[in-house]
Design a protein around this motif. Structure first.
Motif, mmCIF file in Angstrom:
data_model
loop_
_atom_site.group_PDB
_atom_site.id
_atom_site.type_symbol
_atom_site.label_atom_id
_atom_site.label_comp_id
_atom_site.label_asym_id
_atom_site.label_seq_id
_atom_site.Cartn_x
_atom_site.Cartn_y
_atom_site.Cartn_z
ATOM 1 N N HIS A 88 -55.975 -31.441 -33.332
ATOM 2 C CA HIS A 88 -56.999 -32.220 -34.030
ATOM 3 C C HIS A 88 -58.172 -32.504 -33.102
ATOM 4 O O HIS A 88 -59.329 -32.332 -33.460
ATOM 5 C CB HIS A 88 -56.383 -33.528 -34.536
ATOM 6 C CG HIS A 88 -57.328 -34.413 -35.272
ATOM 7 N ND1 HIS A 88 -57.725 -34.153 -36.550
ATOM 8 C CD2 HIS A 88 -57.984 -35.545 -34.894
ATOM 9 C CE1 HIS A 88 -58.568 -35.089 -36.958
ATOM 10 N NE2 HIS A 88 -58.741 -35.947 -35.962
ATOM 11 N N GLU A 132 -59.370 -28.261 -44.190
ATOM 12 C CA GLU A 132 -58.484 -29.399 -44.377
ATOM 13 C C GLU A 132 -57.535 -29.493 -43.191
ATOM 14 O O GLU A 132 -57.486 -28.599 -42.348
ATOM 15 C CB GLU A 132 -57.694 -29.242 -45.684
ATOM 16 C CG GLU A 132 -58.589 -29.123 -46.910
ATOM 17 C CD GLU A 132 -57.824 -28.762 -48.164
ATOM 18 O OE1 GLU A 132 -56.592 -28.921 -48.172
ATOM 19 O OE2 GLU A 132 -58.459 -28.315 -49.135
ATOM 20 N N ASN A 173 -69.500 -35.432 -45.963
ATOM 21 C CA ASN A 173 -69.793 -35.388 -44.531
ATOM 22 C C ASN A 173 -69.079 -34.225 -43.849
ATOM 23 O O ASN A 173 -69.654 -33.538 -43.007
ATOM 24 C CB ASN A 173 -69.385 -36.709 -43.865
ATOM 25 C CG ASN A 173 -70.327 -37.839 -44.212
ATOM 26 O OD1 ASN A 173 -71.497 -37.607 -44.526
ATOM 27 N ND2 ASN A 173 -69.832 -39.070 -44.178
ATOM 28 N N LYS A 174 -67.819 -34.014 -44.236
ATOM 29 C CA LYS A 174 -67.055 -32.903 -43.663
ATOM 30 C C LYS A 174 -67.681 -31.567 -44.048
ATOM 31 O O LYS A 174 -67.803 -30.653 -43.225
ATOM 32 C CB LYS A 174 -65.606 -32.975 -44.145
ATOM 33 C CG LYS A 174 -64.692 -31.870 -43.620
ATOM 34 C CD LYS A 174 -64.470 -31.981 -42.125
ATOM 35 C CE LYS A 174 -63.490 -30.943 -41.627
ATOM 36 N NZ LYS A 174 -62.097 -31.215 -42.008
ATOM 37 N N PRO A 187 -62.143 -31.956 -48.630
ATOM 38 C CA PRO A 187 -63.097 -32.525 -47.667
ATOM 39 C C PRO A 187 -64.202 -33.294 -48.387
ATOM 40 O O PRO A 187 -64.618 -32.917 -49.486
ATOM 41 C CB PRO A 187 -63.647 -31.289 -46.957
ATOM 42 C CG PRO A 187 -63.481 -30.177 -47.933
ATOM 43 C CD PRO A 187 -62.217 -30.481 -48.681
ATOM 44 N N ASP A 188 -64.669 -34.362 -47.751
ATOM 45 C CA ASP A 188 -65.759 -35.132 -48.351
ATOM 46 C C ASP A 188 -67.103 -34.481 -48.001
ATOM 47 O O ASP A 188 -67.160 -33.446 -47.321
ATOM 48 C CB ASP A 188 -65.714 -36.590 -47.894
ATOM 49 C CG ASP A 188 -65.784 -36.739 -46.377
ATOM 50 O OD1 ASP A 188 -66.270 -35.796 -45.697
ATOM 51 O OD2 ASP A 188 -65.361 -37.785 -45.865
ATOM 52 N N HIS A 195 -62.316 -31.201 -33.024
ATOM 53 C CA HIS A 195 -63.451 -32.113 -32.970
ATOM 54 C C HIS A 195 -64.196 -32.048 -31.648
ATOM 55 O O HIS A 195 -65.221 -32.696 -31.490
ATOM 56 C CB HIS A 195 -62.973 -33.541 -33.257
ATOM 57 C CG HIS A 195 -62.622 -33.744 -34.692
ATOM 58 N ND1 HIS A 195 -63.534 -34.137 -35.625
ATOM 59 C CD2 HIS A 195 -61.456 -33.536 -35.359
ATOM 60 C CE1 HIS A 195 -62.955 -34.206 -36.814
ATOM 61 N NE2 HIS A 195 -61.696 -33.850 -36.672
ATOM 62 N N HIS A 224 -68.166 -35.612 -34.180
ATOM 63 C CA HIS A 224 -68.905 -36.664 -34.863
ATOM 64 C C HIS A 224 -70.181 -36.990 -34.104
ATOM 65 O O HIS A 224 -70.201 -37.037 -32.877
ATOM 66 C CB HIS A 224 -68.045 -37.926 -34.985
ATOM 67 C CG HIS A 224 -66.950 -37.775 -35.988
ATOM 68 N ND1 HIS A 224 -67.182 -37.648 -37.330
ATOM 69 C CD2 HIS A 224 -65.607 -37.703 -35.830
ATOM 70 C CE1 HIS A 224 -66.040 -37.530 -37.966
ATOM 71 N NE2 HIS A 224 -65.075 -37.553 -37.071
ATOM 72 N N GLU A 271 -70.757 -31.000 -41.943
ATOM 73 C CA GLU A 271 -70.379 -30.586 -40.595
ATOM 74 C C GLU A 271 -69.994 -29.112 -40.563
ATOM 75 O O GLU A 271 -70.412 -28.355 -39.673
ATOM 76 C CB GLU A 271 -69.204 -31.434 -40.096
ATOM 77 C CG GLU A 271 -69.548 -32.870 -39.774
ATOM 78 C CD GLU A 271 -68.316 -33.674 -39.390
ATOM 79 O OE1 GLU A 271 -67.215 -33.081 -39.379
ATOM 80 O OE2 GLU A 271 -68.457 -34.871 -39.093
ATOM 81 N N LEU A 272 -69.190 -28.706 -41.536
ATOM 82 C CA LEU A 272 -68.754 -27.311 -41.608
ATOM 83 C C LEU A 272 -69.936 -26.376 -41.826
ATOM 84 O O LEU A 272 -70.020 -25.301 -41.222
ATOM 85 C CB LEU A 272 -67.737 -27.140 -42.737
ATOM 86 C CG LEU A 272 -66.338 -27.709 -42.495
ATOM 87 C CD1 LEU A 272 -65.548 -27.756 -43.800
ATOM 88 C CD2 LEU A 272 -65.590 -26.862 -41.467
ATOM 89 N N TYR A 295 -69.258 -29.614 -34.145
ATOM 90 C CA TYR A 295 -68.272 -30.057 -35.105
ATOM 91 C C TYR A 295 -67.790 -31.473 -34.813
ATOM 92 O O TYR A 295 -67.013 -32.028 -35.548
ATOM 93 C CB TYR A 295 -67.092 -29.074 -35.065
ATOM 94 C CG TYR A 295 -66.237 -29.097 -36.279
ATOM 95 C CD1 TYR A 295 -66.798 -28.979 -37.540
ATOM 96 C CD2 TYR A 295 -64.853 -29.220 -36.159
ATOM 97 C CE1 TYR A 295 -65.996 -28.988 -38.664
ATOM 98 C CE2 TYR A 295 -64.053 -29.230 -37.277
ATOM 99 C CZ TYR A 295 -64.634 -29.108 -38.526
ATOM 100 O OH TYR A 295 -63.843 -29.111 -39.630
#
Length: 368
Positions: A157, A283, A294-295, A291-292, A161, A168, A298-299, A166
């Motif tokens: 994970h 996911e 924001n995700k 994914p929301d 990130h 935050h 980012e992608l 990718y």
């Protein structure tokens, strides 16, 4: 003269009656004999039926003793290729069931409790196992992920990130984003949806599958040591196939070293690590949430900056999210199999675990 006639009549009548008597006696004897024969036949038939039932019971007992249970399809494939017809390999999961969501029925638990051995993937994949272990006191549970070079789920994970595009946005952090709240939500999600400490998807990499296969082989020999030579021969043949596939993965993916590929969910960690490529999951380890926005943003940014031209979706599942992302970055979509469920094509013999690993390699190698 009259007396002579009377005597003759008596003699004739007496002889006639004797004949009648003899005939009746003979008929009676035949009837009795026939009755005895029928009775003997009935007794014999009953004995034959009883013996048949005893034989059937013994056959059933023998059959049950040869039932080896496995937790999902890749292990079923390995076990059947090694055991062939010597053992009845039974997959507890029905066709089409997903390994992330399936729960055993009361009958499933009863079958497992009556069994000698159950081979599982381990690493928390079988989320239902802890709840039924107390009912499997006489069943040996074999973890087929023993000796696997495991990937910690947290590391995987964090690795995702750590990608510069990718991760935050630090400005977002400085704007007062509540990290305590975020961490609590993450922990809550982790508690309910994450399998365990490690990524369980070891079967997705041929390199790790060989280790898993050896564990399955050793379990089978323990289950039925009388046919060890037979199992050893089949295991060596299967291991050679996977050794060749491992080499093929290494050679084919060498030109794509360190490249990124967008996958439906975080099921390709072992494959990515073993063959030096990088997965970017839409996911998490469980494909149980979309994914929301924001995700997705980012992608999208990540894919554009890395000129990614293919977005993978999971075969047998919806390609809606993959298509949406592909449209944003002007890319194509392609399917990958996570080989978690036994599909109709597998049931029909059109696909199997090995062929699906080959198809995954072809798909990834074409995503340049």
């Amino acid at each position: 003269m009259i007396m002579q006639i009377i005597c003759i009549n008596k003699l004739l009548f007496g002889g006639f009656m004797k004949k009648i008597y003899r005939i009746l006696l003979l008929a009676l004897m035949i009837g009795v004999a026939s009755g005895c024969t029928r009775q003997n036949n009935d007794v014999n038939n009953q004995k034959v039926q009883e013996q048949k039932e005893k034989n059937d019971d013994k056959s059933t007992e023998k059959s049950d003793s040869k039932k080896l249970y496995v937790s999902f399809y890749p292990i079923e494939y390995m076990a059947k290729e090694i055991a062939k017809d010597k053992i009845d390999v039974v997959n507890v999961m029905p066709k089409g069931a997903t390994v992330h969501d399936w729960e055993p029925t009361a009958q499933d638990i009863k079958n497992l409790s009556d069994s000698k051995m159950l081979i599982v993937n381990g690493l928390g994949l079988e989320g239902w196992l802890e709840d039924v272990k107390s009912s499997l006191k006489n069943t040996e549970i074999v973890d087929s992920s023993t000796n696997i070079d495991k990937i910690k789920a947290e590391e995987e994970h964090d690795h995702d990130h750590d990608h510069e595009e990718y991760e935050h946005d630090h400005d977002h952090e400085e704007k007062g984003h509540d990290h305590d709240h975020e961490e609590k939500e993450h922990d809550h999600d982790h508690e309910h949806h994450h399998h365990g400490e490690f990524d369980p998807h070891v079967w997705m990499s041929p390199k790790q599958a060989r280790i898993q296969m050896k564990n399955v082989y050793e379990a089978i020999v323990k289950f039925d040591s009388e046919n060890k030579d037979f199992y050893e021969k089949n295991y060596k043949e299967l291991d050679k196939k996977f050794e060749d596939l491992d080499k093929k993965y290494t050679e084919v993916l060498a030109p794509q070293k360190d490249k990124y590929f967008i996958v439906p969910h975080e099921a390709f960690g072992y494959l990515a690590r073993d063959y030096e490529i990088n997965q970017v999951p839409i996911e998490g380890i469980n494909s149980d949430s979309e994914p929301d926005l924001n995700k997705m943003k980012e992608l999208t940014n990540f894919a554009k900056s890395h000129k990614i031209n293919t977005v993978f979706y999971e075969m047998g599942e919806s390609d809606k999210i993959a298509n949406s992302l592909a449209n944003e970055i002007n890319a194509k979509t392609a399917g990958l199999s996570t080989i978690e469920a036994k599909t109709q094509d597998i049931e029909d013999g059109k696909d199997n675990y090995f062929s699906l690993l080959e198809k995954n390699l072809d798909a990834i190698s074409q995503a340049k």
